[in-house]
Scaffold this active site. Structure first.
Site, PDB file in Angstrom:
ATOM      1  N   CYS A 184       0.662  -1.232   0.208  1.00  0.00           N
ATOM      2  CA  CYS A 184      -0.102   0.088   0.105  1.00  0.00           C
ATOM      3  C   CYS A 184       1.015   1.265   0.085  1.00  0.00           C
ATOM      4  CB  CYS A 184      -0.815   0.149   1.248  1.00  0.00           C
ATOM      5  SG  CYS A 184      -1.994  -1.471   1.319  1.00  0.00           S
ATOM      6  N   HIS A 195      -3.167   7.054   2.553  1.00  0.00           N
ATOM      7  CA  HIS A 195      -3.507   5.492   2.111  1.00  0.00           C
ATOM      8  C   HIS A 195      -4.933   5.245   2.743  1.00  0.00           C
ATOM      9  CE1 HIS A 195      -4.064   1.459   1.204  1.00  0.00           C
ATOM     10  NE2 HIS A 195      -3.759   1.167   2.493  1.00  0.00           N
ATOM     11  N   ASN A 231     -10.511  -0.548   0.622  1.00  0.00           N
ATOM     12  CA  ASN A 231      -8.923  -0.459   0.597  1.00  0.00           C
ATOM     13  C   ASN A 231      -8.354  -1.150  -0.667  1.00  0.00           C
ATOM     14  OD1 ASN A 231      -6.152  -0.973   0.837  1.00  0.00           O
ATOM     15  ND2 ASN A 231      -6.360  -1.459   2.999  1.00  0.00           N
TER      16      ASN A 231
HETATM   17  O1  UT7 Z   1      -3.763  -1.440   3.655  1.00  0.00           O
HETATM   18  C1  UT7 Z   1      -2.621  -1.926   4.444  1.00  0.00           C
HETATM   19  C2  UT7 Z   1      -2.523  -1.716   5.667  1.00  0.00           C
HETATM   20  N1  UT7 Z   1      -3.739  -2.287   6.467  1.00  0.00           N
HETATM   21  C3  UT7 Z   1      -4.284  -1.643   7.702  1.00  0.00           C
HETATM   22  O2  UT7 Z   1      -3.744  -0.480   8.014  1.00  0.00           O
HETATM   23  C4  UT7 Z   1      -5.514  -2.350   8.293  1.00  0.00           C
HETATM   24  C5  UT7 Z   1      -5.219  -2.105   9.685  1.00  0.00           C
HETATM   25  N2  UT7 Z   1      -6.092  -2.933  10.618  1.00  0.00           N
HETATM   26  C6  UT7 Z   1      -7.523  -2.396  10.807  1.00  0.00           C
HETATM   27  O3  UT7 Z   1      -7.769  -1.766   9.964  1.00  0.00           O
HETATM   28  C7  UT7 Z   1      -8.141  -3.335  11.782  1.00  0.00           C
HETATM   29  O4  UT7 Z   1      -7.588  -3.935  12.513  1.00  0.00           O
HETATM   30  C8  UT7 Z   1      -9.437  -4.114  11.307  1.00  0.00           C
HETATM   31  C9  UT7 Z   1     -10.605  -3.277  10.507  1.00  0.00           C
HETATM   32  C10 UT7 Z   1      -8.786  -5.099  10.368  1.00  0.00           C
HETATM   33  C11 UT7 Z   1     -10.121  -4.793  12.327  1.00  0.00           C
HETATM   34  O5  UT7 Z   1     -10.594  -3.894  13.305  1.00  0.00           O
HETATM   35  P1  UT7 Z   1     -10.250  -3.976  14.918  1.00  0.00           P
HETATM   36  O6  UT7 Z   1     -10.963  -3.032  15.618  1.00  0.00           O
HETATM   37  O7  UT7 Z   1      -8.699  -4.251  14.914  1.00  0.00           O
HETATM   38  O8  UT7 Z   1     -10.935  -5.479  15.384  1.00  0.00           O
HETATM   39  P2  UT7 Z   1     -10.064  -6.525  16.122  1.00  0.00           P
HETATM   40  O9  UT7 Z   1      -9.592  -7.596  15.360  1.00  0.00           O
HETATM   41  O10 UT7 Z   1      -9.588  -5.978  17.361  1.00  0.00           O
HETATM   42  O11 UT7 Z   1     -11.545  -7.355  16.745  1.00  0.00           O
HETATM   43  C12 UT7 Z   1     -12.279  -6.582  17.582  1.00  0.00           C
HETATM   44  C13 UT7 Z   1     -13.597  -7.492  17.879  1.00  0.00           C
HETATM   45  C14 UT7 Z   1     -13.441  -8.774  18.194  1.00  0.00           C
HETATM   46  O12 UT7 Z   1     -14.540  -9.225  19.271  1.00  0.00           O
HETATM   47  P3  UT7 Z   1     -13.986  -9.201  20.827  1.00  0.00           P
HETATM   48  O13 UT7 Z   1     -12.979 -10.072  20.807  1.00  0.00           O
HETATM   49  O14 UT7 Z   1     -13.924  -7.965  21.158  1.00  0.00           O
HETATM   50  O15 UT7 Z   1     -15.468  -9.849  21.152  1.00  0.00           O
HETATM   51  C15 UT7 Z   1     -13.396  -9.623  16.993  1.00  0.00           C
HETATM   52  O16 UT7 Z   1     -13.933 -11.042  17.414  1.00  0.00           O
HETATM   53  O17 UT7 Z   1     -14.367  -7.524  16.688  1.00  0.00           O
HETATM   54  C16 UT7 Z   1     -14.552  -8.750  16.078  1.00  0.00           C
HETATM   55  N3  UT7 Z   1     -14.205  -9.060  14.883  1.00  0.00           N
HETATM   56  C17 UT7 Z   1     -15.635  -8.549  13.997  1.00  0.00           C
HETATM   57  N4  UT7 Z   1     -16.668  -8.658  14.335  1.00  0.00           N
HETATM   58  C18 UT7 Z   1     -17.509  -8.408  13.300  1.00  0.00           C
HETATM   59  C19 UT7 Z   1     -13.319  -9.022  14.267  1.00  0.00           C
HETATM   60  N5  UT7 Z   1     -13.692  -9.047  12.735  1.00  0.00           N
HETATM   61  C20 UT7 Z   1     -15.184  -8.952  12.901  1.00  0.00           C
HETATM   62  C21 UT7 Z   1     -15.800  -8.621  11.536  1.00  0.00           C
HETATM   63  N6  UT7 Z   1     -17.189  -8.433  12.104  1.00  0.00           N
HETATM   64  N7  UT7 Z   1     -15.576  -8.986  10.438  1.00  0.00           N
END
Ligand code: UT7
Length: 336
Positions: free
Chosen positions: A121, A261, A292
């Site tokens: 990216c 980005h 993205n």
């Molecule tokens: O482009 C290249 C660079 N990429 C990036 O910069 C991406 C960077 N990362 C992100 O944008 C974020 O980490 C994501 C959008 C991918 C994920 O968001 P997050 O806030 O980091 O979620 P998480 O992995 O910390 O999960 C939080 C909660 C968890 O539940 P509990 O444990 O709090 O109950 C996950 O199980 O959200 C849950 N979860 C979801 N819920 C609904 C994880 N994925 C999903 C989902 N739908 N798709």
């Protein structure tokens, strides 16, 4: 002994024209949640994404590149045969070799140097830095930089961590000589100790096994340690942004646009806060519509902001790309 004669290029460089291509198929959050256990609300609030574009079979990386490049060349007033080099940033041209850039160059009518770069990216900003240096060094007068992805081909639609995030598209700029500085010093680097945070599920030379019920083999796909990347992008990329401003000798208040980005709307919000960006500076938020699409996000957003009038032609914009590697690059530019 004879001495080698060196070449001198332009004193300054600028982005002369930008063009984008957004694929026709709109994929809604409601469609995504038929593949993964999620909700429209979770996707919107955690990533800012409302829809993403996915390419049809006809919208290949080559076709999308040629479309975006054609618009950038027309806007720049440069003909394809004037291009001394074509740089394509992509991770979704499915051939390790030859480079997609050679096909793009051929379609545009140039036999100039052509090569691909793999900088995830950050690839568009890497390409802009290379192109600017080439024009200054005299290796080419006009250089095309394309960022293009079909990340839908690399997305496991059943992976909760990535299925909602990625999109497809292309963006391109023409870089050439300028009377005044139009591309500031690049602040770039890599953090290979975080190599494993965004990777393929397996390398191209491994043949995947068919599924248990004889379904066709799948992958490789992109996989991501979302939280680790999120933390890195939110904190370290704020510092890189500030450094790019300092190296260009401008302040956040001097900017006419901020075009980071489009990885996650919350990362953008955090960068805006740390930069202390005045409210009147428009910020690219095209992730809401396009998702993205990696190397394509910045030029696509640039085109959009110029088209809708939110950013002015000739204004100053801070660009920052970051992603798989992990790698990053930022620079202040004058908008075409
Ligand atoms: O482009 C290249 C660079 N990429 C990036 O910069 C991406 C960077 N990362 C992100 O944008 C974020 O980490 C994501 C959008 C991918 C994920 O968001 P997050 O806030 O980091 O979620 P998480 O992995 O910390 O999960 C939080 C909660 C968890 O539940 P509990 O444990 O709090 O109950 C996950 O199980 O959200 C849950 N979860 C979801 N819920 C609904 C994880 N994925 C999903 C989902 N739908 N798709």
């Amino acid at each position: 002994m004879a001495t080698i004669r060196e070449k001198q290029g332009a004193a300054h460089t600028r982005i002369m024209g930008v063009g984008g291509y957004a694929p026709s198929r709109v994929v809604t959050n409601d469609e995504v949640i038929t593949w993964i256990d999620s909700s429209d609300e979770w996707i919107r609030t955690r990533s800012g994404i409302q829809t993403r574009r996915w390419a049809t079979p006809e919208e290949t990386v080559l076709e999308m590149s040629v479309q975006a490049a054609g618009k950038a060349l027309a806007a720049a007033g440069v003909h394809g045969d004037q291009l001394g080099a074509v740089i394509v940033s992509t991770v979704s041209h499915m051939h390790q070799t030859p480079a997609l850039a050679c096909l793009v160059a051929d379609r545009l009518g140039t036999n100039g140097a052509a090569y691909d770069i793999s900088a995830g990216c950050a690839g568009f900003c890497y390409g802009v830095a290379q192109a600017s240096d080439m024009v200054k060094a005299g290796s080419a007068e006009y250089v095309l930089v394309v960022g293009v992805e079909r990340l839908s081909d690399l997305t496991d639609i059943h992976d909760r961590g990535t299925a909602f995030i990625f999109g497809d598209g292309a963006g391109a700029v023409v870089i050439g000589p300028s009377d005044t500085p139009g591309i500031g010093p690049v602040v770039w680097g890599s953090e290979g100790d975080k190599y494993g945070t965004i990777t393929q599920t397996f390398p191209w030379n491994e043949v995947p096994e068919p599924g248990p019920d004889g379904e066709p083999a799948r992958g490789p796909f992109l996989q991501m340690e979302g939280q680790a990347v999120f933390r890195w992008a939110s904190y370290q990329m704020a510092e890189v942004s500030l450094k790019a401003l300092a190296e260009a000798g401008v302040t956040a208040g001097d900017l006419d646009a901020f075009i980071p980005h489009q990885a996650n709307m919350r990362i953008t919000d955090r960068l805006v806060k740390v930069l202390g960006l005045p409210e009147h500076v428009p910020v690219a938020r095209t992730i809401a519509e396009f998702g993205n699409n990696s190397a394509a996000t910045i030029p696509l957003a640039m085109e959009r902001m110029l088209q809708d009038g939110s950013a002015p032609h000739g204004g100053l914009a801070l660009l920052i790309g970051f992603g798989a590697g992990l790698v990053y690059a930022a620079q202040v530019v004058t908008l075409p």
